[in-house]
Design a protein around this motif. Structure first.
Motif, PDB file in Angstrom:
ATOM      1  N   GLY A  14      93.234  44.006  64.941  1.00  0.00           N
ATOM      2  CA  GLY A  14      94.492  44.014  64.213  1.00  0.00           C
ATOM      3  C   GLY A  14      94.642  45.146  63.219  1.00  0.00           C
ATOM      4  N   GLY A  15      93.632  46.030  63.153  1.00  0.00           N
ATOM      5  CA  GLY A  15      93.745  47.175  62.260  1.00  0.00           C
ATOM      6  C   GLY A  15      93.576  46.799  60.801  1.00  0.00           C
ATOM      7  N   ASP A  16      94.316  47.516  59.934  1.00  0.00           N
ATOM      8  CA  ASP A  16      94.175  47.346  58.490  1.00  0.00           C
ATOM      9  C   ASP A  16      95.001  46.182  57.942  1.00  0.00           C
ATOM     10  OD1 ASP A  16      92.469  49.494  58.363  1.00  0.00           O
ATOM     11  OD2 ASP A  16      94.097  50.955  58.048  1.00  0.00           O
ATOM     12  N   LEU A  17      95.786  45.536  58.772  1.00  0.00           N
ATOM     13  CA  LEU A  17      96.703  44.515  58.277  1.00  0.00           C
ATOM     14  C   LEU A  17      95.965  43.387  57.572  1.00  0.00           C
ATOM     15  CD1 LEU A  17      99.775  44.090  58.310  1.00  0.00           C
ATOM     16  CD2 LEU A  17      99.475  42.656  60.337  1.00  0.00           C
ATOM     17  N   GLY A  18      94.926  42.854  58.221  1.00  0.00           N
ATOM     18  CA  GLY A  18      94.165  41.763  57.633  1.00  0.00           C
ATOM     19  C   GLY A  18      93.442  42.176  56.372  1.00  0.00           C
ATOM     20  N   ARG A  19      92.851  43.366  56.376  1.00  0.00           N
ATOM     21  CA  ARG A  19      92.131  43.843  55.191  1.00  0.00           C
ATOM     22  C   ARG A  19      93.080  44.019  54.006  1.00  0.00           C
ATOM     23  NH1 ARG A  19      89.330  46.746  59.217  1.00  0.00           N
ATOM     24  NH2 ARG A  19      90.729  48.552  59.005  1.00  0.00           N
ATOM     25  N   THR A  20      94.279  44.530  54.279  1.00  0.00           N
ATOM     26  CA  THR A  20      95.256  44.713  53.208  1.00  0.00           C
ATOM     27  C   THR A  20      95.672  43.374  52.618  1.00  0.00           C
ATOM     28  OG1 THR A  20      96.090  46.715  54.296  1.00  0.00           O
ATOM     29  CG2 THR A  20      97.493  45.713  52.621  1.00  0.00           C
ATOM     30  N   LEU A  21      95.932  42.408  53.485  1.00  0.00           N
ATOM     31  CA  LEU A  21      96.322  41.082  52.999  1.00  0.00           C
ATOM     32  C   LEU A  21      95.207  40.444  52.185  1.00  0.00           C
ATOM     33  CD1 LEU A  21      98.245  39.547  56.038  1.00  0.00           C
ATOM     34  CD2 LEU A  21      99.138  39.844  53.730  1.00  0.00           C
ATOM     35  N   ASN A  22      93.966  40.579  52.641  1.00  0.00           N
ATOM     36  CA  ASN A  22      92.834  40.035  51.896  1.00  0.00           C
ATOM     37  C   ASN A  22      92.754  40.634  50.510  1.00  0.00           C
ATOM     38  OD1 ASN A  22      90.808  38.045  52.802  1.00  0.00           O
ATOM     39  ND2 ASN A  22      90.849  39.215  54.712  1.00  0.00           N
ATOM     40  N   ARG A  23      92.953  41.942  50.415  1.00  0.00           N
ATOM     41  CA  ARG A  23      92.893  42.604  49.109  1.00  0.00           C
ATOM     42  C   ARG A  23      93.986  42.090  48.183  1.00  0.00           C
ATOM     43  NH1 ARG A  23      95.857  46.162  46.898  1.00  0.00           N
ATOM     44  NH2 ARG A  23      96.936  46.718  48.837  1.00  0.00           N
ATOM     45  N   ILE A  24      95.217  41.963  48.708  1.00  0.00           N
ATOM     46  CA  ILE A  24      96.336  41.502  47.878  1.00  0.00           C
ATOM     47  C   ILE A  24      96.103  40.074  47.390  1.00  0.00           C
ATOM     48  CG2 ILE A  24      98.797  40.945  47.891  1.00  0.00           C
ATOM     49  CD1 ILE A  24      99.202  43.230  49.893  1.00  0.00           C
ATOM     50  N   LEU A  25      95.685  39.217  48.307  1.00  0.00           N
ATOM     51  CA  LEU A  25      95.534  37.801  47.961  1.00  0.00           C
ATOM     52  C   LEU A  25      94.371  37.565  47.001  1.00  0.00           C
ATOM     53  CD1 LEU A  25      96.163  36.304  51.514  1.00  0.00           C
ATOM     54  CD2 LEU A  25      97.744  36.315  49.576  1.00  0.00           C
TER      55      LEU A  25
END
Length: 478
Positions: A14-25
């Motif tokens: 899924g690319g960076d999408l999951g990592r970005t969401l994890n960082r935000i949350l």
């Protein structure tokens, strides 16, 4: 304080999408919500682990971090998420054109976020939905408790003492054993436990163990493979497999043959079972609720029910009182059934005369709530007036005679019933030893023996080898 859990569901590739969401949350304070992340290998590889996580964590929100995939690949995922989660679903997708986005939208989606993701925008939406979902869940819980218990009608303390336990029992997967005479509503209680539990969206599968021939019971419970017996031209799933993720209700559990009891005990211990004729074990996540109108301690004493299975089923006992012990509920139930059947049969509004209510109260109701329901149904069908008279309340000839017993006759019946139950319990406790049972009852041996003969109690059945250790299979079989 209510637990507020947010589940982030990612997919490999899924690319960076999951990592970005994890960082935000994870930038939020821990007090706002707890974050659980789960990664799936692919859209066609959604296994039971995801359902287990949703059931265990019970998240308020589920965020789906979606890579660029055809919308058809999401069908299997939404089939799982639909019944498994009462949560709000948020789709988080990579940048796409309007037509692609519309293909991803499904019923039940609470929000849609498209990359590039902005921290403030994502957090504002999540906080808003967390607040809405929390309030919605409280409302749903109140409605579920109302409708899950709406068939359990009664105000008698002896009845409320048992039914008040149901909402607490329903929250866990613990085994429940419901005891009570025929017609007291054991299956209704079993359904209430199921529909107040996290398994409510899954099957409730009832089986009357006493109504199925012994030779077919194992096949009904565990199913069979092709060629397991003559005529087995194909495989067939059993009721345990049918109840997967749900609840199996075993009525008259004491009627199970001993071999089926052994297999059921093994399933309760390992959650594994083997269909007839199969060499492979299968797994099923099933809650067992058992019920019986028999004295199960006596069934254990006589070898009809395995002692180890009895203890495994009887983790939480519920004992439903007979209707004669909750007389204040008789009129309440009668009016409930009267309104129900009048509406169902399109009859005009009916009411009982004082004499009719008095007749209902004086009856002994050996068939309990079920008998009362049938009596009222018959009244609604045959009644031609708005007020139901005493003569229109009819019972069977035998039972109608019981309702006219004198005080002395009724007292004699009650004493006789008490003596029989008391003697049998002593014989169970002392394994058929008359001398020890008589001593415990503070009766002379001859007097106690006369009571045994008076009630035609077979002492030999209390002396069987069923009192050996549970592991002794031969002893258990009697």
């Amino acid at each position: 304080m209510e637990q507020r859990t947010l589940l982030l569901l990612e997919f490999e590739g899924g690319g960076d999408l999951g990592r970005t969401l994890n960082r935000i949350l994870k930038s939020c304070p821990d007090s706002e919500f707890s974050l659980v992340s789960h990664t799936c290998r692919g859209f066609n590889d959604i296994d039971d682990e995801l359902t287990h996580i949703i059931r265990r964590e019970n998240p308020l929100l589920i965020l789906l971090a979606l890579p660029r995939v055809p919308s058809s690949c999401l069908d299997s995922l939404f089939q799982i998420l639909g019944p498994a989660a009462s949560s709000s679903l948020i789709l988080v997708a990579v940048d796409a054109d309007q037509e692609e986005l519309l293909e991803l939208v499904r019923p039940g989606i609470a929000d849609f976020i498209v990359s590039p993701l902005r921290d403030s925008e994502v957090l504002v939406r999540i906080r808003r939905l967390l607040s809405q979902s929390s309030q919605t869940r409280k409302t749903q819980q109140a409605l579920t408790e109302k409708f899950g218990l709406q068939q359990l009608i009664g105000q008698s303390p002896v009845f409320l003492a048992e039914t008040s336990k149901i909402p607490v029992i329903a929250k866990s997967d613990i085994s429940v054993l419901i005891a009570g005479e025929t017609g007291t509503g054991k299956e209704v209680v079993g359904r209430s436990i199921h529909y107040l539990s996290p398994r409510a969206s899954r099957p409730f599968v009832p089986i009357n163990c006493g109504a199925i021939p012994v030779e077919l019971l194992e096949n009904e419970l565990f199913g069979h493979d092709r060629g397991a017996f003559t005529g087995a031209s194909g495989s067939r799933a059993g009721l345990i497999q049918e109840a997967d993720k749900g609840t199996l209700f075993l009525d008259e559990v004491d009627s199970l043959p001993l071999l089926a009891q052994v297999k059921l005990l093994r399933f309760l211990q390992s959650k594994e079972f083997r269909p007839l004729g199969s060499t492979k074990s299968l797994k099923a996540d099933v809650r067992i609720i058992a019920a019986s109108n028999a004295n199960l301690e006596q069934a254990v004493a006589t070898g009809a029910l395995r002692r180890d299975l009895y203890y495994r089923l009887n983790v939480v006992p519920l004992v439903l009182p007979p209707l004669r012990e909750r007389s204040r509920d008789i009129i309440l139930l009668a009016h409930h059934f009267l309104a129900e059947y009048a509406a169902r049969l399109n009859s005009p509004a009916l009411d009982f005369s004082p004499e009719a209510e008095r007749k209902l109260l004086l009856y002994s109701w050996p068939g309990n709530v079920r008998e009362l329901e049938h009596v009222i149904e018959r009244v609604v069908v045959l009644c031609t007036q708005k007020t139901i008279s005493e003569d229109q309340i009819t019972f069977s000839n035998e039972n109608d005679q019981l309702s006219r017993l004198s005080f002395r006759e009724m007292k004699a019946n009650v004493i006789s019933q008490f003596e029989q139950t008391y003697i049998q319990n002593l014989l169970i406790a002392y394994k058929g030893n008359i001398s020890q049972a008589a001593q415990a009852a503070q009766k002379e041996r001859r007097t106690f023996w006369e009571l045994v003969r008076k009630h035609k109690i077979d002492v030999q059945k209390f002396k069987l080898n069923s009192f050996s250790e549970p592991g002794n299979t031969r002893a258990q079989a009697g």
